[in-house]
Design a protein around this motif. Structure first.
Motif, PDB file in Angstrom:
ATOM      1  N   ASN A   1       0.851  -1.188   0.000  1.00 39.26           N
ATOM      2  CA  ASN A   1       0.000   0.000   0.000  1.00 39.26           C
ATOM      3  C   ASN A   1       0.894   1.249   0.000  1.00 39.26           C
ATOM      4  N   PRO A   2       0.332   2.408  -0.327  1.00 40.83           N
ATOM      5  CA  PRO A   2       1.152   3.617  -0.399  1.00 40.83           C
ATOM      6  C   PRO A   2       1.907   3.922   0.898  1.00 40.83           C
ATOM      7  N   ALA A   3       1.280   3.719   2.040  1.00 39.86           N
ATOM      8  CA  ALA A   3       1.963   3.992   3.309  1.00 39.86           C
ATOM      9  C   ALA A   3       3.177   3.085   3.483  1.00 39.86           C
ATOM     10  N   ALA A   4       3.058   1.827   3.083  1.00 40.28           N
ATOM     11  CA  ALA A   4       4.187   0.899   3.196  1.00 40.28           C
ATOM     12  C   ALA A   4       5.317   1.303   2.262  1.00 40.28           C
ATOM     13  N   GLY A   5       4.976   1.752   1.051  1.00 39.60           N
ATOM     14  CA  GLY A   5       6.002   2.233   0.121  1.00 39.60           C
ATOM     15  C   GLY A   5       6.747   3.421   0.682  1.00 39.60           C
ATOM     16  N   GLU A   6       6.021   4.326   1.299  1.00 35.06           N
ATOM     17  CA  GLU A   6       6.665   5.495   1.895  1.00 35.06           C
ATOM     18  C   GLU A   6       7.477   5.118   3.130  1.00 35.06           C
ATOM     19  N   THR A   7       7.019   4.132   3.883  1.00 35.97           N
ATOM     20  CA  THR A   7       7.781   3.670   5.043  1.00 35.97           C
ATOM     21  C   THR A   7       9.134   3.144   4.594  1.00 35.97           C
ATOM     22  N   TRP A   8       9.140   2.400   3.481  1.00 38.66           N
ATOM     23  CA  TRP A   8      10.417   1.923   2.946  1.00 38.66           C
ATOM     24  C   TRP A   8      11.302   3.117   2.590  1.00 38.66           C
ATOM     25  N   ALA A   9      10.757   4.076   1.859  1.00 40.15           N
ATOM     26  CA  ALA A   9      11.545   5.229   1.418  1.00 40.15           C
ATOM     27  C   ALA A   9      12.024   6.067   2.598  1.00 40.15           C
ATOM     28  N   ASP A  10      11.258   6.088   3.684  1.00 40.14           N
ATOM     29  CA  ASP A  10      11.631   6.873   4.861  1.00 40.14           C
ATOM     30  C   ASP A  10      12.914   6.375   5.524  1.00 40.14           C
ATOM     31  N   GLN A  11      13.392   5.208   5.124  1.00 39.72           N
ATOM     32  CA  GLN A  11      14.670   4.708   5.642  1.00 39.72           C
ATOM     33  C   GLN A  11      15.856   5.424   4.993  1.00 39.72           C
ATOM     34  N   LEU A  12      15.593   6.111   3.901  1.00 39.37           N
ATOM     35  CA  LEU A  12      16.654   6.801   3.166  1.00 39.37           C
ATOM     36  C   LEU A  12      16.783   8.238   3.670  1.00 39.37           C
ATOM     37  N   PRO A  13      17.958   8.632   4.148  1.00 43.80           N
ATOM     38  CA  PRO A  13      18.119  10.006   4.637  1.00 43.80           C
ATOM     39  C   PRO A  13      17.683  11.049   3.608  1.00 43.80           C
ATOM     40  N   LEU A  14      17.968  10.790   2.346  1.00 44.28           N
ATOM     41  CA  LEU A  14      17.579  11.725   1.293  1.00 44.28           C
ATOM     42  C   LEU A  14      16.068  11.928   1.268  1.00 44.28           C
ATOM     43  N   TRP A  15      15.308  10.838   1.377  1.00 46.67           N
ATOM     44  CA  TRP A  15      13.843  10.932   1.352  1.00 46.67           C
ATOM     45  C   TRP A  15      13.339  11.593   2.632  1.00 46.67           C
ATOM     46  N   GLN A  16      13.993  11.329   3.743  1.00 46.60           N
ATOM     47  CA  GLN A  16      13.609  11.972   5.002  1.00 46.60           C
ATOM     48  C   GLN A  16      13.735  13.488   4.883  1.00 46.60           C
ATOM     49  N   GLN A  17      14.729  13.952   4.134  1.00 47.09           N
ATOM     50  CA  GLN A  17      14.994  15.385   3.982  1.00 47.09           C
ATOM     51  C   GLN A  17      14.152  16.028   2.888  1.00 47.09           C
ATOM     52  N   THR A  18      13.425  15.227   2.133  1.00 49.75           N
ATOM     53  CA  THR A  18      12.601  15.761   1.050  1.00 49.75           C
ATOM     54  C   THR A  18      11.335  16.371   1.645  1.00 49.75           C
ATOM     55  N   PRO A  19      11.032  17.629   1.355  1.00 51.15           N
ATOM     56  CA  PRO A  19       9.822  18.254   1.907  1.00 51.15           C
ATOM     57  C   PRO A  19       8.553  17.519   1.473  1.00 51.15           C
ATOM     58  N   ALA A  20       7.561  17.522   2.337  1.00 44.38           N
ATOM     59  CA  ALA A  20       6.293  16.842   2.056  1.00 44.38           C
ATOM     60  C   ALA A  20       5.679  17.332   0.748  1.00 44.38           C
ATOM     61  N   GLU A  21       5.770  18.629   0.485  1.00 43.55           N
ATOM     62  CA  GLU A  21       5.193  19.176  -0.744  1.00 43.55           C
ATOM     63  C   GLU A  21       5.887  18.601  -1.979  1.00 43.55           C
ATOM     64  N   THR A  22       7.182  18.380  -1.873  1.00 43.02           N
ATOM     65  CA  THR A  22       7.938  17.807  -2.989  1.00 43.02           C
ATOM     66  C   THR A  22       7.540  16.353  -3.196  1.00 43.02           C
ATOM     67  N   LYS A  23       7.371  15.618  -2.115  1.00 44.40           N
ATOM     68  CA  LYS A  23       6.926  14.221  -2.221  1.00 44.40           C
ATOM     69  C   LYS A  23       5.567  14.151  -2.921  1.00 44.40           C
ATOM     70  N   THR A  24       4.666  15.038  -2.534  1.00 41.16           N
ATOM     71  CA  THR A  24       3.345  15.059  -3.159  1.00 41.16           C
ATOM     72  C   THR A  24       3.457  15.435  -4.627  1.00 41.16           C
ATOM     73  N   ALA A  25       4.302  16.406  -4.941  1.00 40.99           N
ATOM     74  CA  ALA A  25       4.493  16.805  -6.336  1.00 40.99           C
ATOM     75  C   ALA A  25       5.043  15.639  -7.164  1.00 40.99           C
ATOM     76  N   PHE A  26       5.975  14.894  -6.613  1.00 39.03           N
ATOM     77  CA  PHE A  26       6.484  13.715  -7.311  1.00 39.03           C
ATOM     78  C   PHE A  26       5.360  12.720  -7.565  1.00 39.03           C
ATOM     79  N   ALA A  27       4.561  12.439  -6.554  1.00 36.45           N
ATOM     80  CA  ALA A  27       3.484  11.457  -6.699  1.00 36.45           C
ATOM     81  C   ALA A  27       2.513  11.871  -7.806  1.00 36.45           C
ATOM     82  N   VAL A  28       2.120  13.124  -7.811  1.00 45.37           N
ATOM     83  CA  VAL A  28       1.181  13.610  -8.821  1.00 45.37           C
ATOM     84  C   VAL A  28       1.825  13.600 -10.207  1.00 45.37           C
ATOM     85  N   ALA A  29       3.082  14.011 -10.295  1.00 52.62           N
ATOM     86  CA  ALA A  29       3.777  14.026 -11.585  1.00 52.62           C
ATOM     87  C   ALA A  29       3.944  12.615 -12.150  1.00 52.62           C
ATOM     88  N   ILE A  30       4.301  11.667 -11.294  1.00 51.73           N
ATOM     89  CA  ILE A  30       4.466  10.290 -11.754  1.00 51.73           C
ATOM     90  C   ILE A  30       3.134   9.727 -12.229  1.00 51.73           C
TER      91      ILE A  30
END
Length: 102
Positions: free
Chosen positions: A40-69
């Motif tokens: 599920n989407p939450a599980a995918g994000e939980t995996w990504a949250d292990q990456l320091p780079l993803w942790q530092q990515t602003p929430a708005e940017t994460k949402t923009a990526f999701a919509v763009a993809i």
């Protein structure tokens, strides 16, 4: 998408779409693939949250990526249909809707 391993580190390489972009693009595309694989989407994000780079990515940017993809897969499904694209479009839609609901 390929995974390259060297000295215990793994790099994600998408040879078909290789570009200079935000380093957060690779985890974002991989989240969509994880959702397509049954997570599920939450599980995918939980995996990504292990990456320091993803942790530092602003929430708005994460949402923009999701919509763009989602938009990328919708476009490709309509204009360059292939058998695997509907599942990726559905996965990307699911992630984008998850992000927009936060």
């Amino acid at each position: 998408m390929n995974l390259l391993s060297n000295d215990g580190k793994v790099q994600i390489v998408d040879w078909a779409w290789s570009r200079n972009a935000s380093p957060a693009a690779d985890p974002a595309f991989l989240i969509t693939r994880l959702i397509e694989a049954g997570h599920n989407p939450a599980a995918g994000e939980t995996w990504a949250d292990q990456l320091p780079l993803w942790q530092q990515t602003p929430a708005e940017t994460k949402t923009a990526f999701a919509v763009a993809i989602w938009g990328i897969w919708e476009y490709l499904e309509c204009h360059q249909p292939l058998a695997h694209r509907p599942a990726l479009t559905a996965a990307a839609r699911s992630w984008a809707r998850h992000r927009l609901a936060l």
